[in-house]
Design a protein around this motif. Structure first.
Motif, PDB file in Angstrom:
ATOM      1  N   HIS A  87      -0.946  -2.234  -9.143  1.00 24.71           N
ATOM      2  CA  HIS A  87       0.297  -1.567  -8.738  1.00 24.71           C
ATOM      3  C   HIS A  87       0.976  -1.022  -9.988  1.00 24.71           C
ATOM      4  CE1 HIS A  87       3.495  -0.758  -5.801  1.00 24.71           C
ATOM      5  NE2 HIS A  87       4.347  -1.042  -6.764  1.00 24.71           N
TER       6      HIS A  87
ATOM      7  N   SER B 278      -5.958   3.072  -6.294  1.00 26.45           N
ATOM      8  CA  SER B 278      -5.478   2.716  -4.957  1.00 26.45           C
ATOM      9  C   SER B 278      -4.207   3.462  -4.584  1.00 26.45           C
ATOM     10  CB  SER B 278      -5.215   1.212  -4.877  1.00 26.45           C
ATOM     11  OG  SER B 278      -4.134   0.844  -5.730  1.00 26.45           O
TER      12      SER B 278
ATOM     13  N   SER C  20      -1.205   2.667  -5.241  1.00 28.68           N
ATOM     14  CA  SER C  20      -0.152   1.735  -4.862  1.00 28.68           C
ATOM     15  C   SER C  20       0.912   1.785  -5.951  1.00 28.68           C
ATOM     16  CB  SER C  20      -0.726   0.318  -4.720  1.00 28.68           C
ATOM     17  OG  SER C  20       0.306  -0.622  -4.478  1.00 28.68           O
TER      18      SER C  20
ATOM     19  N   ASN D 213       0.816  -1.212   0.000  1.00 29.10           N
ATOM     20  CA  ASN D 213       0.000   0.000   0.000  1.00 29.10           C
ATOM     21  C   ASN D 213       0.850   1.263   0.000  1.00 29.10           C
ATOM     22  OD1 ASN D 213      -2.341  -1.546   0.101  1.00 29.10           O
ATOM     23  ND2 ASN D 213      -2.328  -1.635   2.328  1.00 29.10           N
TER      24      ASN D 213
END
Length: 740
Positions: free
Chosen positions: A517, A540, A542, A189
């Motif tokens: 990612h 996200s 990430s 994260n």
């Protein structure tokens, strides 16, 4: 070495068994045809899985096992590229995947902190043969006091660093150092920034981190995929074999210029034009350009049914306002606009026919006729056209009036920079196209209609096939015919194209795809608009961001990581640093350090782990094209089978490149793999490394860009063994060390 050879041979035998088993399962899956849609989907999933497994087994063939850990309690683990297990002994581990938590002491254990490890052994293999061993005794009572414990596997590491380059990046899985391992295994994260000078292994760390994350978070990332963004296609080819060699084959590699599906933007433009396109204010320009196409003239006359209907400005503005208030993208909001316009026109027609005499059915007929009218549709298209990102930008670049309205807050000089009449798309255009696509949306009405037409055609074709199969008039009525077994619809469905695609393949074709990612290499070069595009691809947030602010060469590139990231994640990003230079020898780094000081005196160059004893050389010439080839030929002789890069200013690339290609065997401009000598500009050399580097015309590199010192720093630090500098005028002051 004999016991190790026996064990390694056993591991390869197990790998061969897995390859054979997987090949049989793949063949069985390929033989399964027909069935329901679910059965076909399961078959294709199995085919893809077994194909990926076979690719993985082939990719890890070289250097399958590279290490061994002996613990004080008697345990012994072999470390390798993938995990292998003994099926006959309740899946006892034969080879531990380097990413497994239990393998971590192989990279972190030291004599001061052995983590239970008594001895760490590095295995050097060629093909399937063990050709060397390197033992590190971590028992502090028996370790050699003089041994350098700062580097893990020092002998293996130095052997890898001194090996000749091949034109493709090698993985560092056998020689990962402690500071690198900490970054590789950091949590998924958030945004991790890997800041490091040249030669610190930033790219290798980023790629190994991708492999680690896919191993550790397989269920989370396999579906969404991982995107690796590199600075250019040369770089992507250079790193393309690293992830497969680590057992991962499903990662999407892309440049910014390839992020828009169906487009590979390779056009060139002036640095100041690219910098302007990269400014975040261009997002407002795109939005303004779209609003400018939602026109509301004083009136609009439309011929309909031998009459002329006039829409006044107020009616058009009201329809436009209703469409905008839906807050839908332009092409989707167009349906609301068209409905409002047709409703207004229907009212005009009804009033002329006597509205009080018409019922709802009559009004519906009028609206239908208006919708089917070519004149009405042409009018709607002129007031609120269906736009693609390409047409929007092309017309913005080509039309000064539209550009002036959309760029009202920009200077006239800046507006003129965007003047262009060709569709030679550049990497800087791609974030603008992406922004336009986001604001335009897609009107999928025609796409759905086209898909339905194709479906009906397939059914009609299938029916024709069935009719041909059942042509026999005198067929035995007790014998089943084709039409007794299936109808045309089922036949068309059964033979539809349902090819399984990996997450990377689907992501490459889908602009709206969001990744689990994203890894960005040479991240300091990205513009604000490019970052906006990437952040959209990863909700996200990430990400692994890899770069070196001191090496920023692009005018629109980063000046600090906080400036780049804070608009998207505020202060929720963490900085990690790599401080050891594994690539560049100390003799070369001394020269490069003076250039770095001219960029920013506060910057500290990474510390080199080795010396070669070969000082950089310098040569003065009268003509680059005439004299450089002979110097390069001498350099090739000095490095043997090593790779040589000739790095030149962009202005000299055509002439020097042609001269070197003509005068030096096995040389090219831009092709790394098939040539021993490659001539490159600084931009294309970013992220690469070579046994020897010859920098031609350092003054030209400094003068070529406002950030010329950063470019020269990049050029000087690509070498792993030797550096030469060729100049025709006085050496720049930042290279004064070479004058002595």
């Amino acid at each position: 070495m004999e016991p190790e050879q026996e064990y390694v041979a056993m591991l390869y035998g197990r790998l061969d068994d897995l390859r054979e088993q997987t090949s049989k399962r793949l063949a069985q899956s390929l033989r399964q045809t027909g069935g329901t849609h679910q059965m076909r989907s399961e078959r294709d999933t199995s085919v893809a899985m077994y194909t990926d497994q076979l690719a993985q087994y082939s990719a890890v063939e070289n250097g399958l096992a590279f290490g061994r850990l002996d613990f004080h309690n008697g345990d012994r683990f072999y470390i390798g590229r993938i995990g292998l297990f003994d099926e006959d002994k309740e899946y006892e581990p034969l080879l531990m995947d380097w990413r497994a938590p239990a393998a971590r002491p192989f990279y972190l254990a030291t004599a001061a902190s052995p983590d239970g490890v008594r001895r760490r052994r590095h295995l050097r293999t060629r093909s399937r043969k063990v050709i060397g061993l390197d033992d590190e005794v971590l028992d502090i009572n028996s370790a050699e006091p003089s041994r350098n414990e700062g580097l893990t596997g020092e002998a293996t590491l130095l052997a890898a660093l001194n090996a000749s380059r091949t034109g493709q990046m090698s993985d560092i899985v056998a020689t990962i150092q402690a500071e690198q391992d900490i970054i590789i295994r950091s949590e998924l994260n958030g945004v991790v920034v890997v800041q490091g000078g040249p030669g610190t292994g930033k790219t290798a760390v980023a790629l190994h981190r991708a492999a680690y994350l896919l191993y550790t978070h397989r269920r989370q990332l396999a579906k969404r995929g991982v995107l690796v963004v590199g600075p250019n296609t040369t770089f992507l080819r250079y790193i393309s074999q690293v992830l497969p060699s680590l057992g991962e084959t499903g990662v999407l590699l892309s440049t910014v210029g390839e992020l828009f599906p169906g487009l590979t933007a390779t056009g060139r433009e002036a640095p100041e034009v690219a910098a302007l396109k990269g400014r975040v204010q261009m997002a407002d320009v795109i939005a303004a350009a779209i609003r400018d196409r939602q026109e509301a003239p004083q009136f609009c006359d439309i011929r309909f049914d031998n009459d002329v209907l006039r829409l006044d400005r107020r009616a058009i503005s009201d329809a436009r306002g209703r469409a905008r208030r839906t807050r839908r993208p332009h092409n989707e909001a167009r349906r609301t606009f068209a409905r409002e316009i047709i409703s207004t026109l229907a009212g005009l027609v009804a009033s002329r026919l006597g509205g009080h005499l018409l019922d709802k059915a009559d009004l519906d007929d009028i609206r239908r006729e208006l919708r089917e009218s070519d004149e009405v549709q042409a009018a709607i298209a002129s007031l609120w056209p269906v736009l693609t990102p390409f047409t929007l930008l092309s017309e913005l670049y080509a039309n000064p009036k539209r550009r002036n309205r959309a760029m009202a807050k920009f200077t006239r000089e800046e507006r003129d920079l965007l003047q262009r009449t060709s569709d030679d798309w550049t990497p800087a255009d791609v974030p603008l196209l992406d922004e336009a696509a986001e604001l335009l949306g897609e009107d999928d009405t025609e796409a759905k209609a086209r898909a339905e037409r194709q479906r009906r055609q397939a059914i009609e074709y299938a029916q024709g096939v069935l009719d041909i199969l059942d042509l026999e008039d005198d067929a035995d009525p007790d014998i089943l015919m084709a039409t007794d077994l299936m109808d045309a619809y089922r036949l068309a469905e059964r033979h539809g194209v349902d090819r399984y695609e990996t997450a990377a393949e689907r992501a490459a074709a889908d602009r709206t795809w969001t990744f689990g990612h994203i890894i960005v290499d040479e991240a300091q070069e990205l513009s604000a608009m490019a970052w906006r595009t990437l952040m959209r691809r990863c909700p996200s947030k990430s990400m692994t961001v890899v770069g070196d602010i001191a090496q920023t060469g692009d005018i629109g590139g980063a000046t600090s990581w906080d400036t780049v990231l804070s608009p998207y994640v505020q202060n929720r990003w963490r900085l990690t640093e790599l401080t050891v230079n594994y690539r560049t020898p100390a003799e070369i780094m001394e020269v490069a350090a003076d250039v770095l000081a001219s960029v920013d005196p506060s910057l500290v160059p990474p510390a080199s782990v080795r010396e070669t004893g070969v000082p950089p050389w310098v040569s003065t010439v009268a003509s680059y094209a005439a004299e450089v080839p002979a110097l390069i030929a001498a350099e090739v002789a000095a490095v043997g089978d090593g790779k040589v890069a000739v790095i030149v200013p962009a202005a000299l690339l055509p002439s020097v490149g042609a001269a070197v290609v003509d005068g030096v065997p096995s040389s090219s401009t831009g092709e790394l793999e098939d040539a021993q000598v490659v001539v490159l500009g600084v931009t294309d050399a970013k992220g690469l490394e070579f046994d020897s580097v010859v920098v031609v015309d350092p003054s030209g590199i400094l003068a070529e860009s406002p950030r010329g010192a950063s470019d020269l720093y990049v050029a000087l630090t690509r070498a792993t063994q030797r550096l030469g500098v060729v100049h025709s005028d006085d050496l720049p002051d930042v290279l004064s060390r070479l004058k002595n």
